[in-house]
Design a protein around this motif. Sequence first.
Motif, PDB file in Angstrom:
ATOM      1  N   THR A  90       0.839  -1.189   0.000  1.00 21.81           N
ATOM      2  CA  THR A  90       0.000   0.000   0.000  1.00 21.81           C
ATOM      3  C   THR A  90       0.879   1.246   0.000  1.00 21.81           C
ATOM      4  OG1 THR A  90      -1.800   1.183   1.113  1.00 21.81           O
ATOM      5  CG2 THR A  90      -0.309  -0.101   2.522  1.00 21.81           C
ATOM      6  N   ILE A  91       0.578   2.152  -0.917  1.00 22.58           N
ATOM      7  CA  ILE A  91       1.378   3.354  -1.150  1.00 22.58           C
ATOM      8  C   ILE A  91       0.561   4.571  -0.754  1.00 22.58           C
ATOM      9  CG2 ILE A  91       2.705   4.668  -2.851  1.00 22.58           C
ATOM     10  CD1 ILE A  91       2.774   2.134  -4.601  1.00 22.58           C
ATOM     11  N   GLN A  92       0.914   5.187   0.356  1.00 27.37           N
ATOM     12  CA  GLN A  92       0.238   6.399   0.819  1.00 27.37           C
ATOM     13  C   GLN A  92       1.029   7.011   1.960  1.00 27.37           C
ATOM     14  OE1 GLN A  92      -3.750   5.423   2.441  1.00 27.37           O
ATOM     15  NE2 GLN A  92      -3.258   3.297   2.017  1.00 27.37           N
ATOM     16  N   ASP A  93       0.564   8.139   2.472  1.00 23.44           N
ATOM     17  CA  ASP A  93       1.325   8.848   3.502  1.00 23.44           C
ATOM     18  C   ASP A  93       1.157   8.201   4.874  1.00 23.44           C
ATOM     19  OD1 ASP A  93      -0.705  10.641   5.325  1.00 23.44           O
ATOM     20  OD2 ASP A  93      -1.480  10.374   3.295  1.00 23.44           O
ATOM     21  N   TYR A  94       2.054   8.560   5.771  1.00 22.46           N
ATOM     22  CA  TYR A  94       1.964   8.137   7.164  1.00 22.46           C
ATOM     23  C   TYR A  94       1.685   9.375   8.007  1.00 22.46           C
ATOM     24  CZ  TYR A  94       2.925   5.537  11.441  1.00 22.46           C
ATOM     25  OH  TYR A  94       2.807   4.916  12.664  1.00 22.46           O
ATOM     26  N   SER A  95       0.424   9.548   8.384  1.00 22.91           N
ATOM     27  CA  SER A  95       0.031  10.645   9.277  1.00 22.91           C
ATOM     28  C   SER A  95       0.036  10.090  10.692  1.00 22.91           C
ATOM     29  CB  SER A  95      -1.359  11.171   8.905  1.00 22.91           C
ATOM     30  OG  SER A  95      -1.337  11.815   7.649  1.00 22.91           O
ATOM     31  N   CYS A  96       0.971  10.573  11.501  1.00 26.19           N
ATOM     32  CA  CYS A  96       1.198   9.952  12.802  1.00 26.19           C
ATOM     33  C   CYS A  96      -0.042   9.996  13.699  1.00 26.19           C
ATOM     34  CB  CYS A  96       2.364  10.635  13.506  1.00 26.19           C
ATOM     35  SG  CYS A  96       3.936  10.507  12.619  1.00 26.19           S
TER      36      CYS A  96
ATOM     37  N   ILE B  92      -1.530  -4.296  -5.170  1.00 27.13           N
ATOM     38  CA  ILE B  92      -0.945  -2.981  -4.897  1.00 27.13           C
ATOM     39  C   ILE B  92      -2.106  -2.001  -4.739  1.00 27.13           C
ATOM     40  CG2 ILE B  92       0.552  -1.128  -5.735  1.00 27.13           C
ATOM     41  CD1 ILE B  92       2.006  -3.243  -7.439  1.00 27.13           C
ATOM     42  N   TYR B  93      -2.086  -1.271  -3.652  1.00 20.94           N
ATOM     43  CA  TYR B  93      -3.225  -0.407  -3.299  1.00 20.94           C
ATOM     44  C   TYR B  93      -2.701   0.989  -2.961  1.00 20.94           C
ATOM     45  CZ  TYR B  93      -6.047   1.289   0.783  1.00 20.94           C
ATOM     46  OH  TYR B  93      -6.701   2.032   1.727  1.00 20.94           O
ATOM     47  N   THR B  94      -3.177   1.993  -3.677  1.00 18.30           N
ATOM     48  CA  THR B  94      -2.715   3.359  -3.444  1.00 18.30           C
ATOM     49  C   THR B  94      -3.795   4.202  -2.773  1.00 18.30           C
ATOM     50  OG1 THR B  94      -3.486   4.383  -5.521  1.00 18.30           O
ATOM     51  CG2 THR B  94      -1.383   3.187  -5.585  1.00 18.30           C
ATOM     52  N   GLY B  95      -3.337   5.137  -1.947  1.00 25.02           N
ATOM     53  CA  GLY B  95      -4.233   6.080  -1.290  1.00 25.02           C
ATOM     54  C   GLY B  95      -3.851   7.500  -1.649  1.00 25.02           C
ATOM     55  N   TYR B  96      -3.835   8.374  -0.662  1.00 29.66           N
ATOM     56  CA  TYR B  96      -3.541   9.793  -0.873  1.00 29.66           C
ATOM     57  C   TYR B  96      -2.149   9.973  -1.483  1.00 29.66           C
ATOM     58  CZ  TYR B  96      -2.930  14.764   0.331  1.00 29.66           C
ATOM     59  OH  TYR B  96      -2.704  16.116   0.275  1.00 29.66           O
ATOM     60  N   LEU B  97      -2.101  10.698  -2.594  1.00 33.31           N
ATOM     61  CA  LEU B  97      -0.845  11.022  -3.275  1.00 33.31           C
ATOM     62  C   LEU B  97      -0.856  12.494  -3.664  1.00 33.31           C
ATOM     63  CD1 LEU B  97      -0.847   8.036  -5.820  1.00 33.31           C
ATOM     64  CD2 LEU B  97       0.563   8.161  -3.752  1.00 33.31           C
ATOM     65  N   THR B  98       0.269  13.163  -3.537  1.00 31.17           N
ATOM     66  CA  THR B  98       0.355  14.517  -4.079  1.00 31.17           C
ATOM     67  C   THR B  98       0.385  14.420  -5.605  1.00 31.17           C
ATOM     68  OG1 THR B  98       2.781  14.591  -4.137  1.00 31.17           O
ATOM     69  CG2 THR B  98       1.713  15.244  -2.071  1.00 31.17           C
ATOM     70  N   THR B  99       0.164  15.526  -6.263  1.00 26.31           N
ATOM     71  CA  THR B  99       0.134  15.523  -7.726  1.00 26.31           C
ATOM     72  C   THR B  99       1.441  14.993  -8.303  1.00 26.31           C
ATOM     73  OG1 THR B  99      -1.335  17.464  -7.646  1.00 26.31           O
ATOM     74  CG2 THR B  99      -0.327  16.922  -9.777  1.00 26.31           C
ATOM     75  N   ASP B 100       2.558  15.450  -7.748  1.00 21.29           N
ATOM     76  CA  ASP B 100       3.863  15.036  -8.274  1.00 21.29           C
ATOM     77  C   ASP B 100       4.169  13.565  -7.998  1.00 21.29           C
ATOM     78  OD1 ASP B 100       4.329  17.584  -9.242  1.00 21.29           O
ATOM     79  OD2 ASP B 100       5.374  18.243  -7.427  1.00 21.29           O
TER      80      ASP B 100
END
Length: 281
Positions: free
Chosen positions: A8-14, A77-85
């Motif tokens: 899973t590809i996304q950010d880690y918000s603590c 493979i699972y994607t979540g929040y991504l910035t535009t870049d």
Amino acid sequence: MRQKRCLTIQDYSCLGRCSLTVALPILSAASLEAVGLPTAILSNHTAYKDWTFVDLSDEMEKSIEMWREYNHHFDVIYTGYLTTDQIDITYRIIQKLKEKDTKVMIDPACADNGKLYPGFKENHMEEMKKLLSIADMTCPNMTEACLLTNHPYHGESISYEEAVSIAKDLSKLGPSIILLTGVIFKEGTIGCLIYEKEKEEISLYETNCLPINFHGAGDSFCSAFVGAYERGKSVYQSVKIAHDFVHRAMQRSYDNHVDGILYGLEFEPELSSYIKDLEAE
């Protein structure tokens, strides 16, 4: 049965229960090997007034090159929040890691209430369409679905016919399984419209709607769906299991007066019932 591996590809918000802090425990509860590729580290999610942010874009491809040396296979493979870049980076990563039997779930995770989240570039939706072109599944909310298909957004309430039209237009972008989340066809209910393109099947699963919003609920639903689907459940069964899991967590959070915008869903105590649903025939 061999344990399946999910990237899973996304950010880690603590702080705030969303993105990887939600995805990893739910996928693990489904008995998947949950591998997280963090796109960024945030002190807390962006619904808070302030936050810190460390961009990990430069590290993402370095990590997967290391994995490729060991011939690691990913079942999904699972994607979540991504910035535009980060969308183009993620596109390249999926192209490198995806094998014939690898499933790709894209959660657009970029908009709500009729508009994009702050900070995205003007070409964000066009970039997201590129990512959807290599997806097998997607689970946008109504705002994301409308922005991706150029349908007018009239709120979460929508006619059944228009929702079906949006779902079919989404399938033209690439995915064969469309989960249109957060749809409201009648007052007091909320549900997920399912379109399976290859079968030409449309189905709907609904529950009662609670009078409160929860940050990260979509992340919980998508993670629970992926876990159920990779356990061999049908698309409809996976939606039902995921939807019921999130609804129970929402009810618990509502009853316990959890601030759903800042702290997200109190989902952890409901993992045992999620596992029980997964193990049921």
